[in-house]
Design a protein around this motif. Structure first.
Motif, PDB file in Angstrom:
ATOM      1  N   UNK A  23       0.785   2.784   2.151  1.00  0.00           N
ATOM      2  CA  UNK A  23      -0.407   3.163   2.685  1.00  0.00           C
ATOM      3  C   UNK A  23      -0.204   2.632   4.272  1.00  0.00           C
ATOM      4  N   UNK A  24       0.462   1.558   4.699  1.00  0.00           N
ATOM      5  CA  UNK A  24       0.587   1.228   5.952  1.00  0.00           C
ATOM      6  C   UNK A  24       1.837   1.814   6.855  1.00  0.00           C
ATOM      7  N   UNK A  25       2.244   3.050   6.021  1.00  0.00           N
ATOM      8  CA  UNK A  25       3.386   3.820   7.065  1.00  0.00           C
ATOM      9  C   UNK A  25       2.659   4.645   8.210  1.00  0.00           C
ATOM     10  N   UNK A  26       3.191   4.377   9.205  1.00  0.00           N
ATOM     11  CA  UNK A  26       2.520   5.273  10.326  1.00  0.00           C
ATOM     12  C   UNK A  26       3.659   6.575  10.508  1.00  0.00           C
ATOM     13  N   UNK A  27       4.952   6.307  10.493  1.00  0.00           N
ATOM     14  CA  UNK A  27       5.926   7.500  10.717  1.00  0.00           C
ATOM     15  C   UNK A  27       7.146   7.097   9.715  1.00  0.00           C
ATOM     16  N   UNK A  28       7.736   8.146   9.301  1.00  0.00           N
ATOM     17  CA  UNK A  28       9.143   7.789   8.810  1.00  0.00           C
ATOM     18  C   UNK A  28      10.286   8.493   9.477  1.00  0.00           C
ATOM     19  N   UNK A  29      10.093   8.655  10.649  1.00  0.00           N
ATOM     20  CA  UNK A  29      11.061   9.246  11.482  1.00  0.00           C
ATOM     21  C   UNK A  29      11.763   8.268  12.584  1.00  0.00           C
ATOM     22  N   UNK A  30      11.850   7.079  12.562  1.00  0.00           N
ATOM     23  CA  UNK A  30      12.408   6.141  13.251  1.00  0.00           C
ATOM     24  C   UNK A  30      13.798   5.844  13.082  1.00  0.00           C
ATOM     25  N   UNK A  31      14.556   5.355  13.968  1.00  0.00           N
ATOM     26  CA  UNK A  31      15.902   4.815  13.680  1.00  0.00           C
ATOM     27  C   UNK A  31      15.935   3.349  13.898  1.00  0.00           C
ATOM     28  N   UNK A  32      16.607   2.837  12.942  1.00  0.00           N
ATOM     29  CA  UNK A  32      16.975   1.256  13.104  1.00  0.00           C
ATOM     30  C   UNK A  32      18.430   1.138  13.294  1.00  0.00           C
ATOM     31  N   UNK A  33      18.762  -0.292  13.270  1.00  0.00           N
ATOM     32  CA  UNK A  33      20.319  -0.440  13.505  1.00  0.00           C
ATOM     33  C   UNK A  33      21.168   0.046  12.472  1.00  0.00           C
ATOM     34  N   UNK A  34      20.713   0.161  11.137  1.00  0.00           N
ATOM     35  CA  UNK A  34      21.433   0.823  10.051  1.00  0.00           C
ATOM     36  C   UNK A  34      21.514   2.300   9.743  1.00  0.00           C
ATOM     37  N   UNK A  35      20.440   2.905  10.553  1.00  0.00           N
ATOM     38  CA  UNK A  35      19.881   4.261  10.165  1.00  0.00           C
ATOM     39  C   UNK A  35      18.510   4.391  10.156  1.00  0.00           C
ATOM     40  N   UNK A  36      18.029   5.303   9.391  1.00  0.00           N
ATOM     41  CA  UNK A  36      16.686   5.572   9.280  1.00  0.00           C
ATOM     42  C   UNK A  36      15.722   4.288   9.021  1.00  0.00           C
ATOM     43  N   UNK A  37      14.539   4.479   9.489  1.00  0.00           N
ATOM     44  CA  UNK A  37      13.406   3.370   9.385  1.00  0.00           C
ATOM     45  C   UNK A  37      12.288   3.953   9.412  1.00  0.00           C
ATOM     46  N   UNK A  38      11.245   3.031   9.188  1.00  0.00           N
ATOM     47  CA  UNK A  38       9.975   3.566   8.979  1.00  0.00           C
ATOM     48  C   UNK A  38       8.989   2.651   9.908  1.00  0.00           C
ATOM     49  N   UNK A  39       8.024   3.086  10.359  1.00  0.00           N
ATOM     50  CA  UNK A  39       7.210   2.435  11.527  1.00  0.00           C
ATOM     51  C   UNK A  39       5.982   1.825  10.511  1.00  0.00           C
ATOM     52  N   UNK A  40       5.569   0.727  10.305  1.00  0.00           N
ATOM     53  CA  UNK A  40       4.245   0.341   9.352  1.00  0.00           C
ATOM     54  C   UNK A  40       3.290  -0.299  10.520  1.00  0.00           C
ATOM     55  N   UNK A  41       1.931  -0.140  10.310  1.00  0.00           N
ATOM     56  CA  UNK A  41       1.072  -0.889  11.038  1.00  0.00           C
ATOM     57  C   UNK A  41       1.097  -2.360  10.573  1.00  0.00           C
ATOM     58  N   UNK A  42       1.398  -2.731   9.342  1.00  0.00           N
ATOM     59  CA  UNK A  42       1.261  -4.260   8.969  1.00  0.00           C
ATOM     60  C   UNK A  42       2.766  -4.612   8.368  1.00  0.00           C
ATOM     61  N   UNK A  43       3.003  -5.731   8.064  1.00  0.00           N
ATOM     62  CA  UNK A  43       4.032  -6.320   7.200  1.00  0.00           C
ATOM     63  C   UNK A  43       3.536  -7.607   6.641  1.00  0.00           C
TER      64      UNK A  43
END
Length: 106
Positions: A23-43
């Protein structure tokens, strides 16, 4: 059904420590070091490392790597500061790399 199973969440792929809620996902369209990444409001259950400036795809940011609090695996980073005004929404948010997390309670 959620009351029976609990919330959908993601865990560290290495040790299965719970690190973030679906429920804390803001976006699934980010790029990380190893490929696809998610932006979260909290961890949760992560350790925030030292701040450093990095040139990312969207410009210069101050970020800090985040690691699993149980096994120490680097899972992504936290945005501390964005220098471009259009990127300010990322400040205080977390990038978790898809390859470093697994789904739980789905």
């Amino acid at each position: 059904m959620e009351e029976i199973l609990g919330p959908r969440l993601y865990s560290c792929y290495n040790c299965r420590n719970h690190v973030c809620l679906h429920d804390d996902i803001i976006s699934k369209t980010f790029q990380g070091r190893t490929g696809r990444a998610f932006l979260f409001s909290h961890a949760m259950n992560v350790v925030v490392g030292h701040k450093e400036d990095r040139h990312l795809l969207t410009g210069l940011h101050t970020v800090a790597d985040i690691s699993c609090s149980d096994c120490g695996e680097v899972l992504g980073w936290k945005y501390v500061k964005a220098y471009d005004i259009s990127q300010k929404y990322k400040e205080g948010k977390f990038i978790l790399e898809k390859a470093k997390i697994i789904k739980e309670n789905w």
